[in-house]
Design a protein around this motif. Structure first.
Motif, PDB file in Angstrom:
ATOM      1  N   ARG A 149      -7.012  -0.582   6.723  1.00 15.53           N
ATOM      2  CA  ARG A 149      -7.192  -0.225   5.310  1.00 15.53           C
ATOM      3  C   ARG A 149      -5.920  -0.499   4.502  1.00 15.53           C
ATOM      4  N   THR A 150      -4.782  -0.657   5.194  1.00 17.45           N
ATOM      5  CA  THR A 150      -3.550  -1.063   4.499  1.00 17.45           C
ATOM      6  C   THR A 150      -3.741  -2.450   3.897  1.00 17.45           C
ATOM      7  N   ASP A 151      -4.296  -3.363   4.686  1.00  9.19           N
ATOM      8  CA  ASP A 151      -4.586  -4.700   4.163  1.00  9.19           C
ATOM      9  C   ASP A 151      -5.604  -4.644   3.023  1.00  9.19           C
ATOM     10  N   VAL A 152      -6.555  -3.709   3.107  1.00 11.10           N
ATOM     11  CA  VAL A 152      -7.577  -3.616   2.066  1.00 11.10           C
ATOM     12  C   VAL A 152      -6.920  -3.284   0.724  1.00 11.10           C
TER      13      VAL A 152
ATOM     14  N   ALA B 132       0.844  -1.192   0.000  1.00 11.12           N
ATOM     15  CA  ALA B 132       0.000   0.000   0.000  1.00 11.12           C
ATOM     16  C   ALA B 132       0.881   1.244   0.000  1.00 11.12           C
ATOM     17  N   PRO B 133       0.356   2.364  -0.487  1.00  7.37           N
ATOM     18  CA  PRO B 133       1.152   3.595  -0.500  1.00  7.37           C
ATOM     19  C   PRO B 133       1.731   3.949   0.860  1.00  7.37           C
TER      20      PRO B 133
ATOM     21  N   LYS C 255      -5.541   5.699  -3.188  1.00  6.62           N
ATOM     22  CA  LYS C 255      -4.228   6.061  -2.649  1.00  6.62           C
ATOM     23  C   LYS C 255      -4.306   6.441  -1.174  1.00  6.62           C
ATOM     24  N   ARG C 256      -5.397   7.096  -0.783  1.00  4.63           N
ATOM     25  CA  ARG C 256      -5.566   7.511   0.610  1.00  4.63           C
ATOM     26  C   ARG C 256      -6.340   6.441   1.366  1.00  4.63           C
TER      27      ARG C 256
END
Length: 494
Positions: free
Chosen positions: A211-214, A199-200, A272-273
């Motif tokens: 949400r990183t895992d998402v 993830a970004p 991205k966010r």
């Protein structure tokens, strides 16, 4: 023989419990073996921490010792996490310990293929198979995120499909619990995860959230649907920049027949966010209508294994939930249960509150968790004792680290169980919202917590001193956690 010289071998008896059979493979940090449990005879997987990894020999003795300390601590944390996570889509822990100075974890052996191998053999996948894999992944991730725990290394090689088609997440070696007091084991400046599925915020070395895992899940789902990742992995240069700045094309550009709702979902998963990505529960809710259902025919072309099978042919007898602890109720002349006993529930709340005040929620707090729905159904939303049960249950869950379940109860109290606008009600509402913000801090929702802490301060300023003191005590505790989060990584990173 010590950890630097011991090499696992076939026939070794580990800790008197597991006889090693054959190697299943090794990576940079661990070596996994198939083994037989001596007492019961079942096959298990035994994972050893590698002290002979090539990367360690590039370090000077002092650096190597420091790195081994970090790896040992992370390995112990993985065992602790596996012992906490309870879901068929996550390998369960059977045991852990040390053999000849080398830490090991014994866990369920998943007989099947990795998703990487599966995708290499079946490309492109039928839509039903792609959605079936994603639905099962989402269910396992939702379990981890409830604690909350972030996997941080989701990729096809860390997902297994067993011979019956069940999808299982493996390798929680760099997973991270998101408690404010969680120890950090990674040196700042090193990026965890796998190239092509980062993830970004991982690339920028920022604090991970669920949400990183998402995002990583979105990369995998994109490949399930199209046969290719959102950004090609071939070129060494520019891949990180694409993940940071380039918007991926919708999956439907590369594969026909993808429903618009799934197309939109994947694009949002790859935002991205982090705050613009859907939580994994929303992913699961969106995908469920598109997944295979009991009685559906086998998809064409066939795949082996078939990930749609668990959804098309669910077990004859689903696992039964653990029953809530018994609480005596008044009974009718026929012996049928009619209503809960008011005095017994009050006594149970008093016991639970004593446990919570001591910081050690136990049996009483656990019993309250099983009563929340029932007391609300029997007594309605305006009875103070209903709110007391919910509050005790939520506080107990928060103290044991089940922030997702606690947050749902706090939200229910705020939405439905606090009535009136007097000083006592305003104070209670402020405290509940602060506790809800404390739970959401664990999920990385810092901006929302700042808003709640500020609002609680304004509320306390308008309350009588004796009532305001309680609000201020909770506000101070939550503010301290928020300040620690905002300070970011210290000497050791995420």
């Amino acid at each position: 023989m010590d950890a630097d010289t011991y090499q696992p071998g076939a026939g070794d008896l580990i800790d008197g419990r597991y006889e090693l059979k054959d190697s299943l493979g090794k990576g940079g940090m661990a070596h996994v073996w198939r083994a037989r449990e001596v007492s019961g005879g079942r096959e298990v997987a035994v994972k050893f921490l590698r002290h002979d990894a090539e990367a360690l020999y590039c370090l000077d003795p002092h650096e190597r010792e420091a790195e081994l300390r970090v790896r040992n601590a992370r390995f112990r944390r993985e065992a602790g996490l596996l012992g906490t996570l309870d879901h068929p889509g996550i390998t369960e822990l059977y045991g852990s310990g040390s053999h000849q100075g080398v830490p090991y974890i014994a866990m369920r052996l998943v007989a099947g293929v990795s998703l990487r191998t599966f995708l290499d053999e079946h490309n492109p996948l039928p839509l039903a198979a792609a959605v079936a894999v994603a639905v099962q992944m989402a269910g396992a991730l939702a379990c981890a995120h409830t604690l909350p725990v972030v996997h941080r290394d989701l990729k096809p090689a860390n997902i297994m499909i067993d011979n019956g088609g069940a999808v299982v997440l493996i390798d929680f070696g760099i997973a991270k619990p998101l408690r404010a007091d969680a120890t950090r084991y990674t040196a700042h400046g090193s990026t965890l995860g796998t190239r092509g599925y980062l993830a970004p915020e991982q690339l920028l070395e920022l604090e991970p959230t669920p949400r990183t895992d998402v995002y990583c899940f979105g990369c995998i789902f994109y490949e399930l649907l199209t046969g290719r990742p959102p950004f090609p992995l071939g070129a060494e240069s520019g891949l990180a920049d694409k993940h940071l700045h380039e918007e991926p094309l919708p999956p439907s550009v590369y594969a026909a027949g993808i429903p618009e709702a799934i197309d939109d979902l994947v694009v949002r998963m790859l935002a991205k966010r982090a705050e613009q990505r859907p939580p994994v529960e929303e992913v699961l809710e969106t995908l469920a209508p598109f997944g295979p259902r009991p009685g559906d025919p086998e998809p064409r072309p066939r795949t082996c294994p078939d990930p749609t099978a668990p959804l098309r042919r669910p077990p004859d007898r689903a696992p039964q939930p653990h029953p809530a602890p018994a609480v005596h109720a008044a009974t009718s002349a026929t012996g049928e249960e009619e209503w809960l006993d008011n005095r017994e529930i009050e006594h149970l709340c008093t016991l639970a509150e004593s446990e919570i005040d001591a910081g050690e929620p136990g049996e009483a707090a656990g019993r309250l968790r099983g009563l929340t729905a029932r007391v609300r159904k029997e007594w309605g939303e305006r009875r103070p004792l209903v709110r007391r049960v919910w509050q005790g249950a939520a506080d107990g869950l928060r103290l044991v680290g089940d922030f997702g379940s606690a947050a749902r109860l706090y939200q229910g109290i705020d939405d439905d169980l606090i009535h009136g606008e007097g000083p006592a009600e305003r104070a209670e509402r402020a405290v509940v919202r602060l506790r809800l913000a404390e739970c959401r801090l664990a999920f990385g929702e810092l901006d929302a917590a700042i808003t709640v802490v500020d609002a609680a301060g304004r509320t306390a300023a308008g309350l009588p001193p004796e009532i305001a003191a309680r609000v201020e005590a909770v506000r101070g505790a939550v503010d301290a956690q928020l300040t620690a989060r905002l300070a970011g990584p210290g000497e050791l990173g995420a």
